[in-house]
Motif scaffolding. Structure first.
Motif, mmCIF file in Angstrom:
data_model
loop_
_atom_site.group_PDB
_atom_site.id
_atom_site.type_symbol
_atom_site.label_atom_id
_atom_site.label_comp_id
_atom_site.label_asym_id
_atom_site.label_seq_id
_atom_site.Cartn_x
_atom_site.Cartn_y
_atom_site.Cartn_z
ATOM 1 N N ILE A 107 0.772 -1.206 -0.084
ATOM 2 C CA ILE A 107 -0.117 -0.051 0.088
ATOM 3 C C ILE A 107 0.826 1.363 -0.107
ATOM 4 O O ILE A 107 0.501 2.029 -0.937
ATOM 5 C CB ILE A 107 -1.078 -0.015 1.287
ATOM 6 N N GLU A 108 1.716 1.478 0.639
ATOM 7 C CA GLU A 108 2.748 2.641 1.071
ATOM 8 C C GLU A 108 3.791 2.709 0.109
ATOM 9 O O GLU A 108 4.449 3.809 -0.093
ATOM 10 C CB GLU A 108 3.214 2.450 2.419
ATOM 11 N N PHE A 109 4.264 1.782 -0.749
ATOM 12 C CA PHE A 109 5.420 1.791 -1.485
ATOM 13 C C PHE A 109 5.110 1.150 -3.049
ATOM 14 O O PHE A 109 5.009 1.794 -3.928
ATOM 15 C CB PHE A 109 6.564 1.255 -1.055
ATOM 16 N N LEU A 110 5.133 -0.197 -3.058
ATOM 17 C CA LEU A 110 5.101 -0.927 -4.276
ATOM 18 C C LEU A 110 3.823 -0.564 -5.217
ATOM 19 O O LEU A 110 3.774 0.141 -6.386
ATOM 20 C CB LEU A 110 5.091 -2.548 -4.193
ATOM 21 N N ASP A 111 2.687 -0.481 -4.559
ATOM 22 C CA ASP A 111 1.470 -0.324 -5.319
ATOM 23 C C ASP A 111 1.339 1.490 -5.700
ATOM 24 O O ASP A 111 0.887 1.462 -6.788
ATOM 25 C CB ASP A 111 0.136 -0.378 -4.623
ATOM 26 N N MET A 140 0.684 9.552 -5.998
ATOM 27 C CA MET A 140 0.979 8.238 -5.627
ATOM 28 C C MET A 140 2.832 8.207 -5.604
ATOM 29 O O MET A 140 3.256 7.691 -4.966
ATOM 30 C CB MET A 140 0.577 7.245 -6.303
ATOM 31 N N ARG A 141 3.332 9.029 -6.429
ATOM 32 C CA ARG A 141 4.624 9.140 -6.472
ATOM 33 C C ARG A 141 5.141 9.584 -5.426
ATOM 34 O O ARG A 141 6.168 9.223 -4.708
ATOM 35 C CB ARG A 141 5.233 10.074 -7.810
ATOM 36 N N ASP A 142 4.679 10.470 -4.788
ATOM 37 C CA ASP A 142 4.969 11.252 -3.668
ATOM 38 C C ASP A 142 4.677 10.351 -2.308
ATOM 39 O O ASP A 142 5.211 10.331 -1.276
ATOM 40 C CB ASP A 142 4.365 12.459 -3.360
ATOM 41 N N LYS A 143 3.576 9.484 -2.340
ATOM 42 C CA LYS A 143 3.511 8.432 -1.497
ATOM 43 C C LYS A 143 4.451 7.601 -1.490
ATOM 44 O O LYS A 143 4.937 7.298 -0.436
ATOM 45 C CB LYS A 143 1.919 7.884 -1.808
ATOM 46 N N ALA A 144 4.912 7.190 -2.523
ATOM 47 C CA ALA A 144 6.135 6.173 -2.756
ATOM 48 C C ALA A 144 7.244 6.732 -1.960
ATOM 49 O O ALA A 144 7.781 5.776 -1.119
ATOM 50 C CB ALA A 144 6.376 5.784 -3.996
ATOM 51 N N TYR A 150 9.562 5.649 5.397
ATOM 52 C CA TYR A 150 8.970 4.862 6.642
ATOM 53 C C TYR A 150 9.966 3.562 6.650
ATOM 54 O O TYR A 150 10.360 3.330 7.633
ATOM 55 C CB TYR A 150 7.578 4.463 6.111
ATOM 56 N N PHE A 151 10.061 2.919 5.656
ATOM 57 C CA PHE A 151 10.860 1.664 5.734
ATOM 58 C C PHE A 151 12.504 2.028 6.018
ATOM 59 O O PHE A 151 12.737 1.076 6.468
ATOM 60 C CB PHE A 151 10.947 0.834 4.317
ATOM 61 N N ASN A 152 12.725 2.945 5.673
ATOM 62 C CA ASN A 152 14.378 3.520 6.119
ATOM 63 C C ASN A 152 14.438 3.584 7.740
ATOM 64 O O ASN A 152 15.124 3.147 8.328
ATOM 65 C CB ASN A 152 14.486 4.853 5.619
ATOM 66 N N GLU A 153 13.107 4.190 8.215
ATOM 67 C CA GLU A 153 12.997 4.238 9.595
ATOM 68 C C GLU A 153 12.876 2.718 10.528
ATOM 69 O O GLU A 153 13.414 2.582 11.359
ATOM 70 C CB GLU A 153 11.656 5.077 10.184
ATOM 71 N N VAL A 154 11.926 1.738 9.786
ATOM 72 C CA VAL A 154 12.090 0.617 10.316
ATOM 73 C C VAL A 154 13.428 -0.088 10.258
ATOM 74 O O VAL A 154 13.642 -0.740 11.104
ATOM 75 C CB VAL A 154 10.765 -0.317 9.151
ATOM 76 N N LEU A 155 13.886 -0.012 9.190
ATOM 77 C CA LEU A 155 15.411 -0.712 9.147
ATOM 78 C C LEU A 155 16.498 -0.029 9.749
ATOM 79 O O LEU A 155 17.513 -0.701 9.802
ATOM 80 C CB LEU A 155 15.665 -0.672 7.649
ATOM 81 N N LYS A 156 16.336 1.030 10.448
ATOM 82 C CA LYS A 156 17.390 1.536 11.203
ATOM 83 C C LYS A 156 17.361 0.944 12.734
ATOM 84 O O LYS A 156 18.380 0.781 13.058
ATOM 85 C CB LYS A 156 17.023 2.991 11.883
ATOM 86 N N SER A 157 16.499 0.056 12.795
ATOM 87 C CA SER A 157 16.180 -0.759 14.342
ATOM 88 C C SER A 157 16.297 -2.171 14.072
ATOM 89 O O SER A 157 16.084 -3.056 14.932
ATOM 90 C CB SER A 157 15.247 -0.274 15.014
ATOM 91 N N GLN A 158 16.346 -2.655 12.769
ATOM 92 C CA GLN A 158 16.068 -4.121 12.717
ATOM 93 C C GLN A 158 16.582 -4.728 11.301
ATOM 94 O O GLN A 158 16.748 -3.821 10.465
ATOM 95 C CB GLN A 158 14.734 -4.935 12.970
ATOM 96 N N PRO A 159 17.156 -5.805 11.178
ATOM 97 C CA PRO A 159 18.039 -6.231 9.922
ATOM 98 C C PRO A 159 17.014 -6.344 8.539
ATOM 99 O O PRO A 159 17.538 -6.292 7.623
ATOM 100 C CB PRO A 159 18.675 -7.352 10.303
ATOM 101 N N PHE A 160 15.653 -6.573 9.056
ATOM 102 C CA PHE A 160 14.827 -7.183 7.880
ATOM 103 C C PHE A 160 13.426 -6.235 8.092
ATOM 104 O O PHE A 160 13.152 -5.734 9.177
ATOM 105 C CB PHE A 160 14.624 -8.834 7.821
ATOM 106 N N VAL A 161 12.739 -6.299 7.133
ATOM 107 C CA VAL A 161 11.464 -5.629 7.290
ATOM 108 C C VAL A 161 10.569 -5.780 8.172
ATOM 109 O O VAL A 161 9.947 -5.091 8.786
ATOM 110 C CB VAL A 161 10.678 -5.454 5.723
ATOM 111 N N LEU A 185 12.611 6.498 -10.048
ATOM 112 C CA LEU A 185 12.222 7.092 -8.759
ATOM 113 C C LEU A 185 13.496 6.838 -7.710
ATOM 114 O O LEU A 185 13.558 5.700 -7.448
ATOM 115 C CB LEU A 185 10.831 6.732 -8.400
ATOM 116 N N SER A 186 14.427 7.902 -7.375
ATOM 117 C CA SER A 186 15.340 7.699 -6.502
ATOM 118 C C SER A 186 15.020 7.411 -5.245
ATOM 119 O O SER A 186 14.059 8.159 -4.587
ATOM 120 C CB SER A 186 16.212 8.789 -6.905
#
Length: 221
Positions: A107-111, A140-144, A150-161, A185-186
């Motif tokens: 929902i937040e990224f791929l789609d 939707m580009r901006d949402k991606a 969001y996933f960057n913040e998640v991955l700061k504290s754990q090795p996998f999603v 999209l960088s």
């Protein structure tokens, strides 16, 4: 088993990576459905999958399973394996977290990247993209991009999603990264954790094998 897909599609990539993780690539016959020619929207293919999307898994008895998460769940639970799921979680908590993060990845990224591609870029071309809403695509580009943060913040504290282990949630985010590359999209410069995670994922044998297959430009595995 038979899988209808297009070899370099971001969504088919999710299932091909899952197959590689499970050691099942050689047990599947791939049927190419050319996205760029709109073959997934033909009446013939809509008989196979009402949604007109790829991939679709077809079993020997004719049962068909669409949607990447559903296909991955099936592959992870196959009776002829060791009975120990490796992509969808072993405990109730693991299963819940993995499904939650997989849904968020979609929902937040791929789609969101997919909507951007289909609405705010030429997409698959005018013969396929019969309706486009550029404003919605840009939203939707901006949402991606927000999803990347969001996933960057998640991955700061754990090795996998989804926690301590690789899972189908990681595969879903990998799909988003693949799609982002296709539409140029960088990743935001500050998303160092996401960049580091993706570098590790690209070195994972299942992901590297998919990339090598795409580089050959071959519709079939």
């Amino acid at each position: 088993m038979k899988i209808y897909d297009w070899y370099n599609g971001p969504y088919p990539a999710r299932v091909r990576i899952a197959l590689a993780e499970k050691g099942l690539l050689q047990k599947v016959d791939f049927v190419s459905i050319n996205l760029w020619k709109g073959e997934h929207k033909t009446p013939e293919f809509l008989e196979i999958n009402y949604s007109g999307t790829l991939p679709v898994l077809e079993l020997e008895d004719g049962t068909r399973i669409a949607e990447c998460t559903a296909i991955t769940q099936y592959l992870d639970d196959l009776d002829d394996l060791d009975g120990s799921p490796t992509l969808t979680g072993k405990t109730a908590v693991e299963k819940g977290l993995i499904h939650m993060m997989t849904k968020r990845a979609e929902i937040e990224f791929l789609d969101a990247v997919s909507v951007y591609f289909h609405h705010a870029t030429p997409g698959l071309g005018p013969h396929v993209e019969l309706y486009q809403n550029e404003e919605w695509g840009l939203r939707m580009r901006d949402k991606a991009v927000r999803g990347m943060r969001y996933f960057n913040e998640v991955l700061k504290s754990q090795p996998f999603v989804a926690g301590a282990s690789f899972s189908m949630a990681d595969i879903a985010v990998i799909g988003g990264m693949i799609f982002s590359t296709l539409v140029e999209l960088s990743i935001p410069e500050e998303c160092e954790a996401l960049r580091e995670w993706y570098a590790r994922m690209q070195n994972r044998p299942s992901v590297a094998a998919w990339a090598a297959m795409v580089e050959k430009g071959e519709p079939l595995s």
